[in-house]
Design an enzyme around this catalytic site. Structure first.
Site, PDB file in Angstrom:
ATOM      1  N   ARG A  74     -32.394  -3.745  22.876  1.00 19.84           N
ATOM      2  CA  ARG A  74     -33.524  -4.488  23.029  1.00 19.84           C
ATOM      3  C   ARG A  74     -33.135  -5.843  23.543  1.00 19.84           C
ATOM      4  NH1 ARG A  74     -36.165  -1.908  18.035  1.00 19.84           N
ATOM      5  NH2 ARG A  74     -37.302   0.138  19.119  1.00 19.84           N
ATOM      6  N   SER A  85     -22.448   8.373  28.048  1.00 18.57           N
ATOM      7  CA  SER A  85     -23.716   8.918  28.657  1.00 18.57           C
ATOM      8  C   SER A  85     -23.983  10.191  28.020  1.00 18.57           C
ATOM      9  CB  SER A  85     -23.727   9.284  30.078  1.00 18.57           C
ATOM     10  OG  SER A  85     -24.639   9.794  30.447  1.00 18.57           O
ATOM     11  N   GLN A  86     -24.767  10.873  27.216  1.00 18.70           N
ATOM     12  CA  GLN A  86     -24.870  12.140  26.869  1.00 18.70           C
ATOM     13  C   GLN A  86     -25.380  13.144  27.997  1.00 18.70           C
ATOM     14  OE1 GLN A  86     -28.107  11.782  23.845  1.00 18.70           O
ATOM     15  NE2 GLN A  86     -26.655  11.587  22.339  1.00 18.70           N
ATOM     16  N   ARG A 154     -23.796 -17.278  23.789  1.00 18.85           N
ATOM     17  CA  ARG A 154     -25.142 -17.868  23.465  1.00 18.85           C
ATOM     18  C   ARG A 154     -25.890 -16.487  22.975  1.00 18.85           C
ATOM     19  NH1 ARG A 154     -29.638 -21.171  27.190  1.00 18.85           N
ATOM     20  NH2 ARG A 154     -31.032 -21.653  25.375  1.00 18.85           N
ATOM     21  N   ARG A 163     -30.352  -9.804  14.078  1.00 16.25           N
ATOM     22  CA  ARG A 163     -29.909  -8.622  13.273  1.00 16.25           C
ATOM     23  C   ARG A 163     -29.097  -8.633  12.349  1.00 16.25           C
ATOM     24  NH1 ARG A 163     -33.612  -4.804  15.020  1.00 16.25           N
ATOM     25  NH2 ARG A 163     -33.917  -5.180  17.175  1.00 16.25           N
TER      26      ARG A 163
END
Length: 208
Positions: A74, A85-86, A154, A163
């Site tokens: 996000r 990648s799955q 940044r 977070r």
């Protein structure tokens, strides 16, 4: 287990950032690391975060859940992601992140058993000719993944701000704290986290 490794990055971010800032005012660098760091920290406190875009770091991150990944991506601010990648990578040997609240409780083994059932069914679908891109729909959010991520400083500061703070969810908070630790160890300074509220409570027990 959660792992953060630096692949590449700016050789001397403090120098590059300080040099760019001093060019704006035509002032001289004193060629002293402590003075340079103090100068850069002062620029950050003054709101001149754009200067941090002159430096970057590229990280390899593994041992996080797909749930954590969804929170991480996000953050699109001065960052580039490349995620395993799955759709193309067989997940038959996948590992799982156990939620912190379940570790050491009677629910831990049950949680892993539930994940194991999903993984067994995933493999059965593959054996029956189902494409990986369709079989992956069975995989839990706890499934581990890995990514290579490039931040300019940044963007890195933005991640730490959002977070590594005490209010963040435990897994991504642990990740942000580990990124902060690894990058600070590499460069011998955490100047890019100047003035931020960073939680000092972490739990990086990893996978169980």
């Amino acid at each position: 287990m959660l792992k953060v490794k630096i692949i590449s990055g700016t050789v001397d971010p403090l120098y590059d950032i300080s040099n760019a800032a001093r060019m704006c005012t035509n002032t001289q660098d004193k060629n002293d690391i402590r003075t340079r760091e103090s100068f850069v920290r002062a620029r950050i406190r003054n709101g001149e975060e754009n200067l941090l875009e002159h430096a970057y770091v590229q990280l390899e991150i593994s041992g996080i859940s797909r749930s954590c990944l969804q929170q991480l991506v996000r953050h699109r601010f001065h960052v580039v992601y490349s995620v395993q990648s799955q759709r193309y990578v067989d997940q038959s040997n996948a590992e799982f992140v156990v939620p912190l609240s379940l570790r050491g409780t009677t629910m831990e083994s049950q949680f892993l058993a539930f994940c194991g059932v999903a993984l067994d069914n995933y493999k059965k679908l593959l054996e029956r000719g189902v494409k990986k891109e369709d079989a992956r729909y069975l995989l839990p959010e706890a499934t581990c993944t890995k990514a290579i991520i490039t931040y300019n400083f940044r963007g890195l500061r933005h991640l730490i701000r959002m977070r590594a703070c005490p209010k963040a969810q435990w897994e991504i908070r642990n990740l942000a704290q580990e990124i902060l630790r690894v990058v600070a160890d590499k460069y011998g300074t955490d100047f890019f986290a100047e003035g931020l509220e960073v939680s000092n409570t972490a739990n990086t027990k990893g996978l169980l």
